[in-house]
Design a protein around this motif. Structure first.
Motif, PDB file in Angstrom:
ATOM      1  N   ALA A  27      28.235  -7.424  12.733  1.00 37.78           N
ATOM      2  CA  ALA A  27      29.100  -8.237  11.868  1.00 37.78           C
ATOM      3  C   ALA A  27      28.332  -9.126  10.884  1.00 37.78           C
ATOM      4  O   ALA A  27      28.678  -9.165   9.692  1.00 37.78           O
ATOM      5  CB  ALA A  27      30.051  -9.077  12.722  1.00 37.78           C
ATOM      6  N   PRO A  28      27.307  -9.876  11.323  1.00 38.84           N
ATOM      7  CA  PRO A  28      26.616 -10.745  10.358  1.00 38.84           C
ATOM      8  C   PRO A  28      26.014  -9.984   9.180  1.00 38.84           C
ATOM      9  O   PRO A  28      26.029 -10.474   8.047  1.00 38.84           O
ATOM     10  CB  PRO A  28      25.520 -11.404  11.213  1.00 38.84           C
ATOM     11  N   ASP A  29      25.506  -8.782   9.422  1.00 42.32           N
ATOM     12  CA  ASP A  29      24.911  -8.000   8.342  1.00 42.32           C
ATOM     13  C   ASP A  29      25.958  -7.291   7.489  1.00 42.32           C
ATOM     14  O   ASP A  29      25.637  -6.785   6.410  1.00 42.32           O
ATOM     15  CB  ASP A  29      23.938  -6.962   8.909  1.00 42.32           C
ATOM     16  N   ALA A  30      27.192  -7.257   7.982  1.00 37.37           N
ATOM     17  CA  ALA A  30      28.251  -6.587   7.227  1.00 37.37           C
ATOM     18  C   ALA A  30      28.921  -7.503   6.212  1.00 37.37           C
ATOM     19  O   ALA A  30      29.684  -7.037   5.368  1.00 37.37           O
ATOM     20  CB  ALA A  30      29.303  -6.026   8.189  1.00 37.37           C
ATOM     21  N   VAL A  31      28.653  -8.795   6.301  1.00 41.54           N
ATOM     22  CA  VAL A  31      29.246  -9.737   5.350  1.00 41.54           C
ATOM     23  C   VAL A  31      28.795  -9.377   3.938  1.00 41.54           C
ATOM     24  O   VAL A  31      27.604  -9.153   3.685  1.00 41.54           O
ATOM     25  CB  VAL A  31      28.835 -11.183   5.685  1.00 41.54           C
ATOM     26  N   GLU A  32      29.724  -9.324   3.012  1.00 43.97           N
ATOM     27  CA  GLU A  32      29.424  -8.911   1.643  1.00 43.97           C
ATOM     28  C   GLU A  32      28.953 -10.113   0.828  1.00 43.97           C
ATOM     29  O   GLU A  32      29.756 -10.877   0.292  1.00 43.97           O
ATOM     30  CB  GLU A  32      30.658  -8.251   1.023  1.00 43.97           C
ATOM     31  N   ILE A  33      27.647 -10.256   0.742  1.00 44.45           N
ATOM     32  CA  ILE A  33      27.035 -11.339  -0.022  1.00 44.45           C
ATOM     33  C   ILE A  33      26.084 -10.734  -1.043  1.00 44.45           C
ATOM     34  O   ILE A  33      25.646  -9.591  -0.914  1.00 44.45           O
ATOM     35  CB  ILE A  33      26.277 -12.335   0.889  1.00 44.45           C
ATOM     36  N   VAL A  34      25.762 -11.520  -2.075  1.00 48.49           N
ATOM     37  CA  VAL A  34      24.903 -10.998  -3.140  1.00 48.49           C
ATOM     38  C   VAL A  34      23.493 -10.771  -2.596  1.00 48.49           C
ATOM     39  O   VAL A  34      23.074 -11.408  -1.618  1.00 48.49           O
ATOM     40  CB  VAL A  34      24.879 -11.943  -4.352  1.00 48.49           C
ATOM     41  N   PRO A  35      22.731  -9.858  -3.205  1.00 48.39           N
ATOM     42  CA  PRO A  35      21.433  -9.457  -2.657  1.00 48.39           C
ATOM     43  C   PRO A  35      20.431 -10.582  -2.438  1.00 48.39           C
ATOM     44  O   PRO A  35      19.713 -10.584  -1.438  1.00 48.39           O
ATOM     45  CB  PRO A  35      20.920  -8.445  -3.687  1.00 48.39           C
ATOM     46  N   ASN A  36      20.338 -11.551  -3.363  1.00 47.53           N
ATOM     47  CA  ASN A  36      19.350 -12.605  -3.140  1.00 47.53           C
ATOM     48  C   ASN A  36      19.747 -13.499  -1.974  1.00 47.53           C
ATOM     49  O   ASN A  36      18.903 -14.119  -1.344  1.00 47.53           O
ATOM     50  CB  ASN A  36      19.093 -13.415  -4.418  1.00 47.53           C
ATOM     51  N   ARG A  37      21.042 -13.536  -1.647  1.00 44.47           N
ATOM     52  CA  ARG A  37      21.491 -14.275  -0.469  1.00 44.47           C
ATOM     53  C   ARG A  37      21.061 -13.543   0.801  1.00 44.47           C
ATOM     54  O   ARG A  37      20.745 -14.162   1.810  1.00 44.47           O
ATOM     55  CB  ARG A  37      23.008 -14.440  -0.491  1.00 44.47           C
ATOM     56  N   ARG A  38      21.053 -12.222   0.764  1.00 43.91           N
ATOM     57  CA  ARG A  38      20.565 -11.468   1.922  1.00 43.91           C
ATOM     58  C   ARG A  38      19.080 -11.782   2.166  1.00 43.91           C
ATOM     59  O   ARG A  38      18.618 -11.844   3.311  1.00 43.91           O
ATOM     60  CB  ARG A  38      20.752  -9.969   1.713  1.00 43.91           C
ATOM     61  N   LEU A  39      18.349 -11.948   1.087  1.00 44.22           N
ATOM     62  CA  LEU A  39      16.944 -12.323   1.224  1.00 44.22           C
ATOM     63  C   LEU A  39      16.809 -13.703   1.862  1.00 44.22           C
ATOM     64  O   LEU A  39      15.897 -13.938   2.666  1.00 44.22           O
ATOM     65  CB  LEU A  39      16.259 -12.314  -0.138  1.00 44.22           C
ATOM     66  N   ALA A  40      17.698 -14.617   1.502  1.00 44.00           N
ATOM     67  CA  ALA A  40      17.666 -15.958   2.084  1.00 44.00           C
ATOM     68  C   ALA A  40      17.862 -15.891   3.596  1.00 44.00           C
ATOM     69  O   ALA A  40      17.162 -16.567   4.362  1.00 44.00           O
ATOM     70  CB  ALA A  40      18.743 -16.834   1.451  1.00 44.00           C
ATOM     71  N   VAL A  41      18.812 -15.084   4.031  1.00 45.82           N
ATOM     72  CA  VAL A  41      19.070 -14.924   5.463  1.00 45.82           C
ATOM     73  C   VAL A  41      17.867 -14.293   6.147  1.00 45.82           C
ATOM     74  O   VAL A  41      17.437 -14.724   7.223  1.00 45.82           O
ATOM     75  CB  VAL A  41      20.341 -14.080   5.679  1.00 45.82           C
ATOM     76  N   ALA A  42      17.313 -13.262   5.529  1.00 49.95           N
ATOM     77  CA  ALA A  42      16.171 -12.574   6.116  1.00 49.95           C
ATOM     78  C   ALA A  42      14.962 -13.499   6.251  1.00 49.95           C
ATOM     79  O   ALA A  42      14.245 -13.482   7.258  1.00 49.95           O
ATOM     80  CB  ALA A  42      15.808 -11.353   5.274  1.00 49.95           C
ATOM     81  N   ASN A  43      14.740 -14.324   5.223  1.00 50.95           N
ATOM     82  CA  ASN A  43      13.598 -15.237   5.292  1.00 50.95           C
ATOM     83  C   ASN A  43      13.815 -16.315   6.336  1.00 50.95           C
ATOM     84  O   ASN A  43      12.875 -16.711   7.039  1.00 50.95           O
ATOM     85  CB  ASN A  43      13.350 -15.880   3.926  1.00 50.95           C
ATOM     86  N   ALA A  44      15.050 -16.797   6.466  1.00 46.64           N
ATOM     87  CA  ALA A  44      15.343 -17.793   7.501  1.00 46.64           C
ATOM     88  C   ALA A  44      15.090 -17.209   8.891  1.00 46.64           C
ATOM     89  O   ALA A  44      14.511 -17.866   9.760  1.00 46.64           O
ATOM     90  CB  ALA A  44      16.786 -18.266   7.372  1.00 46.64           C
ATOM     91  N   ARG A  45      15.513 -15.975   9.102  1.00 51.47           N
ATOM     92  CA  ARG A  45      15.257 -15.321  10.393  1.00 51.47           C
ATOM     93  C   ARG A  45      13.761 -15.156  10.633  1.00 51.47           C
ATOM     94  O   ARG A  45      13.282 -15.302  11.754  1.00 51.47           O
ATOM     95  CB  ARG A  45      15.947 -13.958  10.436  1.00 51.47           C
ATOM     96  N   ARG A  46      13.025 -14.857   9.578  1.00 54.54           N
ATOM     97  CA  ARG A  46      11.572 -14.690   9.710  1.00 54.54           C
ATOM     98  C   ARG A  46      10.917 -16.003  10.115  1.00 54.54           C
ATOM     99  O   ARG A  46      10.034 -16.022  10.985  1.00 54.54           O
ATOM    100  CB  ARG A  46      10.989 -14.191   8.380  1.00 54.54           C
ATOM    101  N   ILE A  47      11.331 -17.104   9.509  1.00 56.69           N
ATOM    102  CA  ILE A  47      10.753 -18.414   9.828  1.00 56.69           C
ATOM    103  C   ILE A  47      11.020 -18.781  11.282  1.00 56.69           C
ATOM    104  O   ILE A  47      10.135 -19.268  11.999  1.00 56.69           O
ATOM    105  CB  ILE A  47      11.338 -19.489   8.893  1.00 56.69           C
ATOM    106  N   ILE A  48      12.258 -18.553  11.713  1.00 52.23           N
ATOM    107  CA  ILE A  48      12.660 -18.931  13.067  1.00 52.23           C
ATOM    108  C   ILE A  48      12.118 -17.954  14.104  1.00 52.23           C
ATOM    109  O   ILE A  48      11.835 -18.335  15.250  1.00 52.23           O
ATOM    110  CB  ILE A  48      14.201 -19.006  13.144  1.00 52.23           C
ATOM    111  N   GLY A  49      11.963 -16.694  13.705  1.00 54.25           N
ATOM    112  CA  GLY A  49      11.551 -15.666  14.650  1.00 54.25           C
ATOM    113  C   GLY A  49      12.736 -15.057  15.377  1.00 54.25           C
ATOM    114  O   GLY A  49      12.618 -14.637  16.532  1.00 54.25           O
ATOM    115  N   ALA A  50      13.889 -15.005  14.686  1.00 53.51           N
ATOM    116  CA  ALA A  50      15.108 -14.478  15.294  1.00 53.51           C
ATOM    117  C   ALA A  50      15.509 -13.184  14.605  1.00 53.51           C
ATOM    118  O   ALA A  50      15.762 -13.175  13.401  1.00 53.51           O
ATOM    119  CB  ALA A  50      16.248 -15.486  15.178  1.00 53.51           C
ATOM    120  N   GLY A  51      15.551 -12.102  15.356  1.00 51.66           N
ATOM    121  CA  GLY A  51      15.996 -10.842  14.793  1.00 51.66           C
ATOM    122  C   GLY A  51      14.859  -9.937  14.381  1.00 51.66           C
ATOM    123  O   GLY A  51      13.694 -10.337  14.314  1.00 51.66           O
TER     124      GLY A  51
END
Length: 323
Positions: free
Chosen positions: A144-168
């Motif tokens: 579900a979280p990855d299915a949310v329809e958000i603009v591409p640079n927002r997907r990068l924001a989520v991916a970078n946040a996960r990278r910083i935290i070490g989640a996912g």
């Protein structure tokens, strides 16, 4: 390094005066710290996870935390500014109930990304909330979280946040980058206000605010090297100081700055004696609260632009500083 040390002796290109960069950024940090200390951008005592207007105070807390976390990460500020950064992010963390507000918001709203993104700024500076991290790790395994329809640079924001935290899991960064406006390298004259911000944030997240310049694909870096100075000149002429500051962050995230000293001189000249940098050429409101609302983001941009540029030029390591 003292806050008043002459930085021009560093290995920066001769055309870039690092003392100007440092003063502009330092004064912006002082204004941001003072404004938050005076209660601007504060969540009310009765704030809940279901904020009716997240941009009213919730977003400024996150932006202040981001700026402070990068000051602490890059380690180019003097003792005074480092203390202010610690106090600023600590205050923001306290206002979020030491992370409990983020945890409750994420627990009840599976597909919201703002708790994750905001928490990443604190995690970068050593503030951790284990229940929230466990929850984010669990959510990262859902569709579900990855299915949310958000603009591409927002997907990068989520991916970078996960990278910083070490989640996912580690995403396909190349695929994520290719889906952005910048990934297509459109005709440079087709840019408008919103797409310029799309470009800047694509760079911010791919490089983790300058810590990973190699994260920017070569064709995107070449495109920016050619057109970034042109765009800076255009937005300088318009007097869009906030946007010019964002473009200067991009310049630093790519490596050695290429835009020269002129934009820095303009921004430093626009800054008020108290450290406020107006977002544009429009008059600044007399009401302090309104002035904060209008220009808070530009202060955050100034702190980040100066910090990342100094870190790049002085060759410091990008290591987290414990709270």
């Amino acid at each position: 390094m003292s806050d008043t040390e002459d930085l021009t002796a560093g290995p920066a290109p001769e055309h870039l005066d690092l003392s100007t960069v440092q003063r502009w950024s330092s004064q912006a940090l002082n204004w941001l710290h003072t404004s938050h200390s005076e209660g601007h951008g504060r969540l009310g005592a009765d704030a809940t996870i279901d904020l009716t207007d997240p941009d009213n105070a919730y977003k400024p807390l996150g932006e202040a935390a981001l700026a402070a976390s990068l000051v602490l990460r890059d380690g180019v500020a003097g003792a005074h500014d480092t203390r202010l950064a610690h106090e600023l992010i600590d205050s923001c963390w306290h206002r979020l109930h030491e992370g409990d507000l983020l945890y409750e918001r994420q627990l009840r709203h599976l597909t919201l990304t703002d708790p994750l993104e905001l928490y990443a700024h604190f995690a970068r500076a050593g503030y951790r909330h284990q229940p929230l991290e466990d929850l984010l790790t669990a959510y990262a395994g859902l569709r579900a979280p990855d299915a949310v329809e958000i603009v591409p640079n927002r997907r990068l924001a989520v991916a970078n946040a996960r990278r910083i935290i070490g989640a996912g899991r580690e995403p396909d960064w190349r695929q994520l980058a290719a889906a952005t406006w910048l990934g297509v390298t459109p005709e440079p004259w087709a840019l408008e206000w919103s797409t310029v911000y799309d470009i800047t944030h694509t760079v911010f997240h791919l490089t983790d605010w300058g810590a990973r310049p190699h994260g920017l694909p070569p064709h995107m870096a070449a495109y920016l090297s050619t057109w970034l100075p042109v765009w800076v000149d255009v937005w300088l002429e318009v007097g869009a100081w906030d946007l010019v500051g964002e473009l200067l962050i991009v310049d630093a995230c790519m490596g050695e700055p290429a835009c020269g000293a002129e934009p820095w001189r303009h921004l430093a000249a626009a800054q008020h004696p108290d450290g406020l940098t107006p977002r544009d050429r429009e008059p600044v409101a007399d009401d302090p609260h309104r002035a904060f609302k209008d220009n808070e983001h530009t202060a955050v941009v100034a702190v980040i632009a100066g910090t990342v540029t100094l870190a790049r030029m002085l060759g410091t390591s990008h290591t987290p500083v414990p709270a």
